[in-house]
Design an enzyme around this catalytic site. Structure first.
Site, PDB file in Angstrom:
ATOM      1  N   ARG A 141       0.707  -1.221  -0.198  1.00  0.00           N
ATOM      2  CA  ARG A 141      -0.057  -0.173  -0.055  1.00  0.00           C
ATOM      3  C   ARG A 141       0.928   1.225  -0.216  1.00  0.00           C
ATOM      4  O   ARG A 141       0.209   1.960  -0.606  1.00  0.00           O
ATOM      5  CB  ARG A 141      -0.770   0.219   1.266  1.00  0.00           C
ATOM      6  CG  ARG A 141      -1.969   1.128   1.799  1.00  0.00           C
ATOM      7  CD  ARG A 141      -2.383   1.316   2.107  1.00  0.00           C
ATOM      8  NE  ARG A 141      -3.204   2.665   2.361  1.00  0.00           N
ATOM      9  CZ  ARG A 141      -4.728   2.597   3.392  1.00  0.00           C
ATOM     10  NH1 ARG A 141      -4.963   1.434   4.118  1.00  0.00           N
ATOM     11  NH2 ARG A 141      -5.306   3.805   3.147  1.00  0.00           N
ATOM     12  N   ASN A 189     -11.017  -4.499  -0.985  1.00  0.00           N
ATOM     13  CA  ASN A 189     -10.781  -3.314  -2.457  1.00  0.00           C
ATOM     14  C   ASN A 189      -9.645  -3.924  -3.604  1.00  0.00           C
ATOM     15  O   ASN A 189      -8.042  -4.287  -3.477  1.00  0.00           O
ATOM     16  CB  ASN A 189     -10.207  -2.151  -1.901  1.00  0.00           C
ATOM     17  CG  ASN A 189     -10.514  -1.247  -0.878  1.00  0.00           C
ATOM     18  OD1 ASN A 189     -12.537  -1.550  -2.034  1.00  0.00           O
ATOM     19  ND2 ASN A 189     -10.471  -1.034  -0.148  1.00  0.00           N
ATOM     20  N   CYS A 226     -19.617  -1.977   0.503  1.00  0.00           N
ATOM     21  CA  CYS A 226     -18.436  -1.233   0.969  1.00  0.00           C
ATOM     22  C   CYS A 226     -19.368  -0.180   2.146  1.00  0.00           C
ATOM     23  O   CYS A 226     -20.239  -0.397   1.462  1.00  0.00           O
ATOM     24  CB  CYS A 226     -17.951  -0.265  -0.322  1.00  0.00           C
ATOM     25  SG  CYS A 226     -17.264   1.764   0.114  1.00  0.00           S
ATOM     26  N   HIS A 246     -16.423   3.228  -5.147  1.00  0.00           N
ATOM     27  CA  HIS A 246     -15.632   4.744  -4.829  1.00  0.00           C
ATOM     28  C   HIS A 246     -15.918   5.542  -5.703  1.00  0.00           C
ATOM     29  O   HIS A 246     -14.831   6.159  -6.117  1.00  0.00           O
ATOM     30  CB  HIS A 246     -14.632   4.378  -4.330  1.00  0.00           C
ATOM     31  CG  HIS A 246     -13.541   3.686  -3.325  1.00  0.00           C
ATOM     32  ND1 HIS A 246     -12.224   3.093  -3.325  1.00  0.00           N
ATOM     33  CD2 HIS A 246     -14.623   3.139  -2.407  1.00  0.00           C
ATOM     34  CE1 HIS A 246     -12.299   2.826  -2.022  1.00  0.00           C
ATOM     35  NE2 HIS A 246     -13.900   2.583  -1.218  1.00  0.00           N
ATOM     36  N   TYR A 266     -14.314  10.341  -2.293  1.00  0.00           N
ATOM     37  CA  TYR A 266     -13.378   9.800  -2.936  1.00  0.00           C
ATOM     38  C   TYR A 266     -13.284  10.296  -4.643  1.00  0.00           C
ATOM     39  O   TYR A 266     -12.631  10.376  -5.472  1.00  0.00           O
ATOM     40  CB  TYR A 266     -13.987   8.348  -3.619  1.00  0.00           C
ATOM     41  CG  TYR A 266     -13.070   6.903  -2.637  1.00  0.00           C
ATOM     42  CD1 TYR A 266     -11.459   6.982  -2.299  1.00  0.00           C
ATOM     43  CD2 TYR A 266     -13.935   7.006  -1.173  1.00  0.00           C
ATOM     44  CE1 TYR A 266     -10.763   5.632  -1.425  1.00  0.00           C
ATOM     45  CE2 TYR A 266     -13.795   5.787  -0.873  1.00  0.00           C
ATOM     46  CZ  TYR A 266     -12.292   5.618  -0.512  1.00  0.00           C
ATOM     47  OH  TYR A 266     -11.841   4.492   0.350  1.00  0.00           O
TER      48      TYR A 266
END
Length: 421
Positions: free
Chosen positions: A90, A144, A164, A194, A244
């Site tokens: 990440r 995700n 989500c 998102h 987002y």
């Protein structure tokens, strides 16, 4: 009822356990299995999970294992919350795209594609093993990028629904502002994972009064602060974008911010170290307050509600999920995965009708859907050219020189996770 959580060693898990304990009348779990290859984390999380159940008087049994096949054997539902490559991957997703002046984020843009390429093959392998163990089991994906992962699962014929927490977060926020129960708030939530907008907020159900104009009029400043977009923009749009959308509506501003502060991955990694230290305290028997800063707010309520509806034991009649389009948004293919309100039951989700979407939003949805098509193709078949095509198609990249550089960077940073590289 047996439920299995793959990625059960996540620091998220106590949030989920707390929900299972509190909402046991909605979802009466008899056996909960936490599966994770990280035995050290699993021991800490599993110990706290058992103490939470004991404190709240839940009679269910919690089992921890690193054996996936044993963990999913006979499970009625399997929840996926894994992170291939961990926080180290990440951290990379959030940093190397910034070198090109592009968003560095774990689910959006080049970083999101990297995560999809690492994740889709692993999830499909897990799903095949779930199907062998119990062909009727439901798979609830919280991993995700949820839209791409859910489409991969559905395209392979699995009984899967994507989940989500953005929608339930809005539901709780709006309920508080309106002074009503969250159950009374029905969202006109539409888009892709998102990439969503609240186009309506109705009281009492799909046919109730639309109070979104009132919300924006009386509480627009608070809502704008939450999504980190200017109040005048929300007034002009007449909807509430998810936070987002800031990556699209304020791209350059966000890139500047990301270049001058620690990455979210670094913050989360530090938080996880502290959470795991806390989980090891044998006197701790509830989720710690710090967990609220980790992310995933209301995940447990959403997961319990969805699992209960899918397994026929209750749950809310309408829930926001990621599922096949099937004509709901007529400008998208039927097999696209969208995020909308749906009626959910043992046969799965059935999307509710959606009013015609403003071209301002529909155009972006169509563009990102095309990117997701190409991203899934790259995840399934590999190859530098497929990665390049997906990056070139993404509206936050779009320039061939950026796409070339980002392709090389993505492959270099993820080679150990890409079988074809």
């Amino acid at each position: 009822m047996k439920l299995t959580v793959v990625g059960g060693g996540s620091t998220y898990t106590p949030e989920l356990i707390d929900g299972f304990a509190r909402l046991r009348d909605t979802l009466p779990v008899e056996e909960l299995v936490l599966v994770d290859p990280a035995a050290d984390r699993l021991e800490l999380v599993g110990g706290l999970a058992r103490r939470i159940f004991a404190r709240q008087g839940h009679a269910g049994r919690i089992v921890t294992t690193s054996d996936l096949d044993a963990g999913v054997d006979g499970a009625d539902a399997v929840l996926l919350q894994l992170r291939v490559g961990g926080q180290a991957a990440r951290q990379q997703d959030e940093t190397w795209p910034l070198e090109c002046g592009c968003i560095g984020q774990e689910t959006t843009g080049a970083g999101g594609l990297a995560k999809a390429l690492r994740t889709v093959p692993v999830v499909l392998d897990i799903a095949e093993r779930v199907r062998r163990a119990n062909p009727r089991a439901w798979i609830v994906d919280f991993t995700n990028p949820v839209g791409i992962v859910t489409r991969a699962l559905l395209q392979a014929g699995h009984r899967a629904v994507g989940l989500c927490n953005v929608a339930i977060g809005f539901q709780r926020k709006f309920a508080g502002l309106l002074g009503v129960s969250p159950a009374d708030v029905h969202l006109g939530h539409v888009g892709l994972n998102h990439l969503t907008w609240e186009t309506e907020v109705r009281l009492g159900g799909p046919e109730g009064e639309n109070v979104l104009p009132k919300l924006l009029g009386e509480h627009g400043d608070a809502i704008a602060d939450d999504v980190r977009l200017p109040r005048p923009l929300l007034d002009r749009l007449g909807v509430v974008p998810s936070y987002y959308l800031r990556y699209f509506y304020a791209h350059d501003e966000v890139v500047s911010e990301l270049r001058t502060k620690p990455s979210r991955a670094a913050e989360v990694a530090a938080m996880e170290r502290e959470l795991l230290r806390m989980y090891g305290d044998p006197s701790l028997d509830e989720k710690p307050a710090l967990l609220a800063k980790r992310g995933g707010a209301y995940y447990s309520e959403a997961a319990v509600d969805l699992a209960a509806a899918l397994l026929g034991g209750g749950g809310s009649p309408y829930q926001v999920v990621n599922t096949l389009n099937r004509g709901t948004l007529p400008f998208l293919p039927d097999d696209a995965v969208i995020e909308v309100q749906a009626a959910v039951g043992p046969s799965g989700p059935a999307p509710l009708p959606v009013p015609d979407l403003d071209p301002l939003f529909a155009g972006l949805v169509a563009n990102v859907t095309a990117y997701e098509d190409l991203a899934l193709e790259a995840a399934l078949r590999g190859g530098r050219d497929r990665v390049f095509r997906a990056l070139l198609a993404h509206p936050l990249i779009g320039q061939h020189a950026y796409a070339e550089t980002l392709t090389d960077q993505l492959i270099a940073h993820n080679r150990e996770h890409l079988a074809w590289a």
